[in-house]
Scaffold this active site. Structure first.
Site, PDB file in Angstrom:
ATOM      1  CG  ASP A   1     -12.458  -2.876   2.756  1.00 18.26           C
ATOM      2  OD1 ASP A   1     -13.411  -3.191   2.016  1.00 18.26           O
ATOM      3  OD2 ASP A   1     -11.268  -2.983   2.417  1.00 18.26           O
TER       4      ASP A   1
ATOM      5  CG  PHE B   1       1.694   4.821   4.699  1.00 18.94           C
ATOM      6  CD1 PHE B   1       2.189   6.019   4.219  1.00 18.94           C
ATOM      7  CD2 PHE B   1       0.368   4.761   5.077  1.00 18.94           C
ATOM      8  CE1 PHE B   1       1.368   7.133   4.129  1.00 18.94           C
ATOM      9  CE2 PHE B   1      -0.455   5.866   4.998  1.00 18.94           C
ATOM     10  CZ  PHE B   1       0.051   7.055   4.514  1.00 18.94           C
TER      11      PHE B   1
ATOM     12  N   GLY C   1       0.830  -1.193   0.000  1.00 17.88           N
ATOM     13  CA  GLY C   1       0.000   0.000   0.000  1.00 17.88           C
ATOM     14  C   GLY C   1       0.861   1.238   0.000  1.00 17.88           C
TER      15      GLY C   1
END
Length: 870
Positions: free
Chosen positions: A724, A586, A584
Site C-alpha cells: 500500500d 481490530f 480499522g
C-alpha cells in the site's frame, strides 16, 4: 441479441425469486402530484425565484431546482425532501431542466443522504460500497435508479455531482411506501465468519447504517424485505459473496447461549406478532432457534417488563433443511423498545429478516411494510418438548410442499441434461457465440412450464436457461478465465510473472465466480541472473487497525535488521491524547504526545527534540475484546516492526503490553502525511513566489522521492512487500520522509480504496495489474506503486491517479495490461516532469514484472538527479 434477451429474462427471474415486499413498495410519493407540500421541499440555495426548491417537483415544463452557484466535484449543494414520517424507499428518479431547448442543465451523477430523525444523516451506499449514483445524460429523459439496498428514512437529500465546475438543475421523484413497521433502529452483535472447506462465508450485516463497531442505532439487512434462500451460500443478489442474505452468529465465538437483538420503534407500538425468517441448513450446523425470550419497555424511561415473555419453537421438523418464517405471538404488548434473546439449537443461527405486525391501537395498519409473506396455517405434527410445555409456541410459516420440490427437481434434472448436451456441442464445434438455438429452446421450455407448472418452476427454468445462454459469453470476456484456461493448457504460469511465487489468497475479481480457482503449478527456480521477487514463506500482517501493511518473511537471526532487542514497556500515563487518526477492524490509531521524552531513559532512540518540547507519536490500540488471532497478529507485528531500523521507515518506539488494551507506540512526523502536505502547496517554478500559498520546489520533490526509494530499498532487501505504498502512507518531518501504514485506517482516504464485494478494500489505483487480476503482491508490484506515488508527488497531489476513470474502468484497464493489445492506459506526464524521469515511471509500470527496475536502481537514479540540481 440473444445475449441481451438473456440478461433481460435473468433480471425478471431475480425479481421473481426475491419474493420481497419491496417489489410492491414502489409508489410515487408525491413530488409530481403535489402530495409532498412546497414547504417540505428545501435546498441549500437557489439561483432565482423560478428555480427554488419547490420547482424540483416538475416533470413537465421548464421548472427545476438550480443551486445558486456552480456545482463543484465535492457536491456541497443539496435538495432536501421531508416526507413527514418514515418511508421505505426503493426507487428514485431524476430529470434535468429542458427549458424548451434553451436550458442544458442536468446532473450526470449525484449522492444521496438520508435521515430518520433530521439529526443523524447517513450517506447511502450500494451493496458494493459505492456512493455515487449515475444520473442523467440529457435534460429531458427521466432516469430511474433502484436503491439496492433500499432505505428507511423520513428525509432525503440529493447532492448533484460534477467532474468539473459546472451548472446543474434537478427534478426528482421518490418511490416507496409508508414504513408502518415503525422500526427506527435495531442493535445486534456483529455477524461472524463461517469457514466451509476453506472458503470464508461472511455473515455480517453489510448494509447496516448505524455504528458498525458495536452495531447500534441503525437498520440493515434484517429489514430490507429480502428473504434468504434454503442454501445460505446462494445469494439472491447478483455479484455478492456467499452468505450475503443472512446475518449469522456462532455460539462458541459469541460465548453465550443466545443472540440478543434490541429493537427501537419510532413511537410506542402495540405488538401482535414478530415474524422471523431463519435458515435451517442443519447439515452445516445451522438450525432454527429453539426458544425466544422477550422483554418490553413501554417508554424510554420505563423499566423492562418482568417476567420475560418466553416463546417455544417446535423442533419436530427441523430435519427439513428449508428456511422458514416463524410467527412469534407477542400478545399485544405495548413497547417502545423490545429486546429478544434467540436461543441456539446448534452451533450457528442465521437470520435474514425480522418484521412486526401491530394492532390498530397505535395508529398503524395491521401489517408492516415491507413485511414477510403472510403467515399460513400450520399444525405441528407433535406436541412441543416437555421442557417447553405451557409456553406459547411459534408457528412455522414455511409453505414448501413435496409436490413443488418434486417438480423443481424434475425440471432441474431435465435442464442439466440439456446443458450437458449443449456444452458438449460447444466444446467440439466451438459454437459459443451462437446462442440463438438455445434462446428458442428457452422460449419453448418457458411456454411449457407456464402452462403446466407453477411460477416457481418458471423461474427455475428461466434462470437455468439464462445461464446456458449467457455464462459462456461472460466467461469469454473475463481475463481471469483466460488466465486459468491458459495455465491449464500450458501447465505453467504466465510468462510475464514466472519469477513470482505462489499467490496470497487473491481477492475475488469482480465478475468472476466467488469461489477461489485452483492454483496453477509452481514454476521451477529461476537462474541467479534473473531478479527474484520473493513471495513464499511470508507473513501477512493485518495490523491493529485491520490494515495489511507489510507482507514479511520470517527473519533469520543473521538477517539485516534482525538484531533488535526487547522493546521498552512505556507507562500509559506518559501518553497525552491529541486526536484520533483513524480506525480499522481490530482497533484504533491515536495521535499522542510524550511531554518529556528525555525523562524516559528506556526509549533507545536518538530524538532530536529540544528539552521541554513534546514528542509526537502514533499509538495503535488493540480493542480489549479482540480475538485471540488478532492479539497474536498484534504481538507478531510488534516483533517484526521492531526489527525495522532505517532512517526512512517509521520506527516502533515502545509498547504497552503488561495489561489491556495492548498498545504499540511509533514515530509520527510533525508535518503529517505527504498527501496532505503536498496538496496544500504549489510548485515554486510553476506559480512563482506566493504570499498566501506555501510553495515547494522540484528539487525538494526529488529529494523526498529519493528518501522514499531508499526506505523501499531497505524493505526490499529483506523481501518485505508493503502492498500500500502511496503519498498517504508517507509521513513528513523537518528533513525526513518516512514510510508508514496509517492511510487505510483514515476516513479521509476512504475514496482511495475499492471495496471488493463489500469486504476487502484495495488501493486499485496504485496496484499493478497482476495484483488486481491474480492477487500477486511482490517487490515488483511495490515498484509499480512507487511509480504512481512519484506521479502523485510531481502532480502535487491535486488529483487521484486515473481521476478520469471509474473504479470499474481501472479494473478493466488492468485487463488491458493482461491482454497486451496496446489499449492499456498509462498515467500522463506531469507538467514539471522531465522526459527521463517520466520514462523511469513508465518502466515501473512495465507489463513484464521482470523488466521493472529495482528499488536500488530507482534510488540511484533519483539520488543522482538530486545531486545534479544542487
Amino acid at each position: 441479441m440473444a445475449l441481451l434477451f438473456s440478461f433481460f429474462f435473468l433480471f425478471i427471474s431475480v425479481a421473481f425469486l426475491s419474493a420481497s415486499a419491496a417489489a410492491q413498495c414502489r409508489y410515487a410519493l408525491g413530488m409530481e402530484d403535489g402530495s409532498i407540500l412546497d414547504s417540505d421541499i428545501t435546498a441549500s440555495s437557489a439561483w432565482s425565484d423560478s428555480t427554488e426548491a419547490k420547482h424540483a417537483r416538475s416533470v413537465k415544463g421548464d421548472g427545476a431546482w438550480c443551486p445558486a452557484g456552480a456545482v463543484f466535484p465535492d457536491g456541497s449543494e443539496y435538495l432536501q425532501v421531508d416526507l413527514r414520517k418514515l418511508h421505505f424507499l426503493a426507487l428514485v428518479g431524476t430529470q434535468g431542466r429542458h427549458a424548451d431547448g434553451h436550458g442544458q442543465e442536468f446532473a450526470r451523477s449525484y449522492r444521496l443522504r438520508y435521515s430518520r430523525d433530521g439529526v443523524k444523516w447517513i450517506t447511502w451506499k450500494d451493496r458494493w460500497g459505492q456512493e455515487v449514483v449515475s444520473g442523467n445524460e440529457n435534460t429531458y429523459d427521466v432516469v430511474l435508479k433502484d436503491l439496492g439496498p433500499p432505505i428507511v428514512a423520513r428525509m432525503v437529500r440529493f447532492y448533484p455531482l460534477a467532474d468539473r465546475v459546472m451548472s446543474v438543475c434537478l427534478r426528482v421523484e421518490l418511490y416507496g411506501c409508508v414504513w408502518t413497521d415503525g422500526l427506527k433502529a435495531y442493535a445486534a452483535p456483529v455477524g461472524h465468519v463461517m469457514n466451509l472447506s476453506g472458503l470464508p462465508v461472511y455473515l455480517n450485516d453489510s448494509t447496516y447504517d448505524g455504528s458498525t463497531e458495536v452495531q447500534f442505532g441503525g437498520l440493515g439487512q434484517l429489514c430490507d424485505g429480502v428473504l434468504g434462500g434454503d442454501d445460505f451460500m446462494e445469494s439472491k443478489e447478483l455479484r455478492v459473496w456467499p452468505g450475503y442474505d443472512y446475518l449469522g452468529w456462532n455460539r462458541d465465538v459469541l460465548g453465550k447461549p443466545s443472540v440478543d437483538i434490541e429493537f427501537h420503534f419510532e413511537k410506542p407500538r402495540v405488538l401482535r406478532v414478530m415474524q422471523v425468517h431463519s435458515n435451517n441448513r442443519h447439515t452445516q450446523g445451522v438450525r432454527v432457534f429453539n426458544k425466544v425470550e422477550c422483554v418490553f419497555k413501554g417508554g424510554l424511561l420505563q423499566p423492562w417488563s418482568s417476567p420475560a415473555l418466553a416463546l417455544a419453537v417446535p423442533l419436530d421438523d427441523l430435519k427439513d433443511p428449508s428456511s422458514r418464517t416463524l410467527s412469534l405471538p407477542l400478545d399485544g404488548r405495548l413497547a417502545h423498545i423490545l429486546r429478544c434473546s434467540f436461543f441456539f439449537t446448534d452451533t450457528w443461527l442465521l437470520l435474514s429478516e425480522i418484521s412486526f405486525l401491530s394492532g390498530n391501537d397505535d395508529d398503524s395498519t395491521s401489517s408492516s411494510t415491507p413485511a414477510l409473506p403472510p403467515p399460513a396455517p400450520h399444525h405441528p405434527s407433535s406436541a412441543p418438548p416437555p421442557l417447553l410445555a405451557g409456553l406459547p409456541v411459534a408457528k412455522d410459516d414455511s409453505s414448501n410442499t413435496a409436490i413443488l420440490i418434486g417438480c423443481l427437481v424434475g425440471i432441474i434434472l431435465l435442464l442439466l441434461a440439456v446443458i450437458a448436451v449443449i456444452l458438449w456441442r460447444q466444446y467440439w464445434k466451438k459454437l459459443l457465440g451462437k446462442v440463438r438455438p438455445y434462446f428458442v429452446l428457452f422460449c419453448l421450455l418457458y411456454a411449457v412450464a407456464h402452462l403446466v407448472l407453477c411460477r416457481w418452476c418458471v423461474c427455475v427454468c428461466i434462470c437455468v436457461c439464462v445461464c446456458v445462454c449467457a455464462l459462456p459469453a461472460l466467461l469469454l470476456n473475463n481475463p481471469a478465465y483466460h488466465l486459468l484456461l491458459s495455465d491449464h493448457r500450458k501447465g505453467s504460469r504466465p510468462s510475464t510473472c514466472q519469477a513470482q511465487e505462489k499467490s496470497l489468497n487473491p481477492p475475488p475479481y469482480p465478475g468472476s465466480p466467488p469461489y477461489p480457482a485452483l492454483s496453477p503449478p509452481v514454476s521451477p527456480p529461476l537462474p541467479p541472473s534473473v531478479p527474484h521477487y520473493a513471495e513464499a514463506d511470508i507473513v501477512s500482517l493485518q495490523g491493529v487497525s485491520g490494515n495489511n501493511m507489510y507482507a514479511v518473511p520470517a527473519l533469520a537471526s543473521s538477517s539485516p535488521g534482525a538484531d533488535a532487542g526487547p522493546l521498552p514497556e512505556l507507562q500509559r500515563q506518559c501518553l497525552v491524547f491529541k486526536e484520533k487518526l483513524g480506525e480499522g477492524q481490530f482497533g484504533e490509531v491515536h495521535l499522542c504526545e510524550i511531554e518529556n521524552p528525555q525523562d524516559l531513559p528506556n526509549l533507545e532512540f536518538p530524538f532530536n527534540v529540544r528539552k521541554g518540547r513534546p514528542l509526537l507519536v502514533a499509538v495503535k490500540i488493540l480493542r480489549p475484546d479482540a480475538s485471540k488471532n488478532a492479539r497474536n497478529d498484534f504481538l507478531k507485528e510488534v516483533k517484526i516492526l521492531s526489527r525495522l531500523k532505517d532512517p526512512n521507515i517509521i520506527r516502533l518506539l515502545g509498547v504497552c503490553v503488561s495489561s489491556d488494551p495492548l498498545c504499540m507506540v511509533t514515530e509520527y512526523m510533525e508535518c503529517g502525511d505527504l498527501n496532505q502536505y503536498l496538496s496544500h502547496r504549489v510548485l515554486l517554478d510553476k506559480s512563482g513566489p506566493s504570499h498566501t500559498t506555501p510553495t515547494i520546489s522540484y528539487p525538494a520533490l526529488i529529494s523526498m522521492a529519493s528518501q522514499i526509494a531508499s526506505g523501499m530499498k531497505f524493505l526490499s532487501s529483506l523481501n518485505f512487500v508493503h502492498r500500500d505504498l502511496a503519498t498517504r502512507n508517507c509521513l513528513v518531518g523537518e528533513r525526513h520522509i518516512k514510510i508508514a501504514d496509517f492511510g487505510m485506517s483514515r476516513n479521509l482516504y476512504a475514496g482511495d480504496y475499492y471495496r471488493i464485494q463489500g469486504r476487502a478494500v484495495l488501493p486499485i489505483r496504485w496496484m499493478a495489474w497482476e495484483c488486481i487480476l491474480m492477487g500477486k503482491f511482490t517487490t515488483a508490484s511495490d515498484v509499480w506503486a512507487f511509480g504512481v506515488t512519484l506521479w502523485e508527488m510531481l502532480s502535487v497531489c491535486q488529483e487521484q491517479p486515473y481521476s478520469n476513470l471509474t473504479d470499474e474502468q481501472v479494473i478493466d484497464n488492468a485487463g488491458e495490461f493482461f491482454r497486451d493489445q496496446g489499449r492499456q492506459v498509462y498515467l500522463g506526464k506531469p507538467a514539471v516532469c522531465p522526459q527521463g524521469l517520466y520514462e523511469l515511471m513508465l518502466s515501473c509500470w512495465n507489463r513484464d514484472c521482470k523488466l521493472r527496475p529495482s528499488f536500488g536502481h530507482i534510488h540511484a537514479f533519483l539520488a543522482e538527479d538530486a545531486m545534479n540540481m544542487v
